[in-house]
Enzyme design. Sequence first.
Site, PDB file in Angstrom:
ATOM      1  N   HIS A 146     -37.727  75.626  60.195  1.00 47.26           N
ATOM      2  CA  HIS A 146     -37.125  74.912  61.068  1.00 47.26           C
ATOM      3  C   HIS A 146     -37.968  74.358  62.097  1.00 47.26           C
ATOM      4  CE1 HIS A 146     -33.519  77.806  60.070  1.00 47.26           C
ATOM      5  NE2 HIS A 146     -33.031  76.834  60.378  1.00 47.26           N
ATOM      6  N   HIS A 150     -37.823  69.322  59.166  1.00 46.57           N
ATOM      7  CA  HIS A 150     -36.531  69.561  58.861  1.00 46.57           C
ATOM      8  C   HIS A 150     -35.718  68.627  59.478  1.00 46.57           C
ATOM      9  CE1 HIS A 150     -32.774  71.648  58.170  1.00 46.57           C
ATOM     10  NE2 HIS A 150     -32.585  71.870  59.391  1.00 46.57           N
ATOM     11  N   HIS A 186     -30.831  69.005  66.513  1.00 50.90           N
ATOM     12  CA  HIS A 186     -30.253  70.119  66.276  1.00 50.90           C
ATOM     13  C   HIS A 186     -30.800  71.267  65.969  1.00 50.90           C
ATOM     14  CE1 HIS A 186     -31.636  69.570  62.098  1.00 50.90           C
ATOM     15  NE2 HIS A 186     -30.985  70.621  61.736  1.00 50.90           N
ATOM     16  N   ASP A 187     -32.118  71.438  65.875  1.00 48.57           N
ATOM     17  CA  ASP A 187     -32.875  72.529  65.980  1.00 48.57           C
ATOM     18  C   ASP A 187     -34.121  72.553  66.519  1.00 48.57           C
ATOM     19  OD1 ASP A 187     -31.571  74.599  64.210  1.00 48.57           O
ATOM     20  OD2 ASP A 187     -32.355  73.303  62.195  1.00 48.57           O
ATOM     21  N   ASP A 307     -27.506  69.300  57.014  1.00 50.54           N
ATOM     22  CA  ASP A 307     -28.377  70.233  57.568  1.00 50.54           C
ATOM     23  C   ASP A 307     -28.642  71.234  56.399  1.00 50.54           C
ATOM     24  OD1 ASP A 307     -29.615  71.962  59.013  1.00 50.54           O
ATOM     25  OD2 ASP A 307     -28.131  73.186  60.001  1.00 50.54           O
TER      26      ASP A 307
END
Length: 333
Positions: A146, A150, A186-187, A307
């Site tokens: 993560h 990514h 998103h992360d 994802d």
Amino acid sequence: MEAVANWISSTFVERDSDDGFVRALPRGQRPRSGSVALAVQQYKRHVAQTSNLKQLSEKSLGATSKKRPRIGSTDQEELDKQLGNIDKWEFDVFAISDLTNSRPLAAVVFTIFQERELLKTFHIEETTLLNYLTVLEAAYLDNSYHNSMHAADVAQTAHSMLLSKVFDHQLSNLEILAAMFAAAIHDVAHPGVNNDFLIDSGDELALLYNDRSVLENHHISTGFKLLQRKDCNIFAQLSPKREYRSLRKLVAGMVLATDPHQHLNNLGAFKSWLENKQVHRTLGKSILLDDEMDAVMVLQALLHSADISNPCKQGNLSRNWSKRVTKELFAQV
């Protein structure tokens, strides 16, 4: 709220003593996985701290004639060649990371914004976008899986999926902008452990978000807080009530849909939606999205699919991701 953005930028970036431009801290100097509690403590101690984030310039980033930032590239010609594959499913984000000194997110997302003419459509200054992407990428921790690589991979995968003819003329520019932004953030600030670990350990993030999609809420919050700096607000030209609120709602829904605990519920809802739309009768053709809820359903499924798309990539890419996610998973026990 701005104090949080200040703390994130001061924690994850450094400023050159000569020109004052923002630079991402080297990967080894960033907080590592499992440092959420420490990060919160650091924020509390530095909540009053302020800093000046100057705009990045083409000179400082060494923009090319194609207006692509060098971002510390050791081989600009090869980087341009690799970024030329931005539309392809077999895009190699590992090569991009190597060529940009571990800054693939800035290179990939900037290129996508250019290719889709989002800068022109939404009156986003190139330096503002580069500012935001620099701080955003620096806020990704040095995890095995993560990390910003990514995020870059998910953004490129979502971009590639959106090029399918089934989406022809079905999504608005604002919806596409929301999808690319959601993929990028998103992360962000992922600590390298999952929601269950945070909840079971009584982490402050779990307490803050009441054990509900803890990480996903954290990512959304962090991504939007970074926009609060004047020189990072890529949405400054959006209308506050109509466009920005709509975008924020779309982004939040997409990122929340990446919560693994919501997978089965979301999958069931998506299957029901497909049956109602009778998509099987128009396979390979454009999907008719009749209203806003149709777009929301598709975009949430698209980001979640991007994802977890690693097993669907070509062998060498898939194996590399598998090793990374396994390493990170076992590191949290």
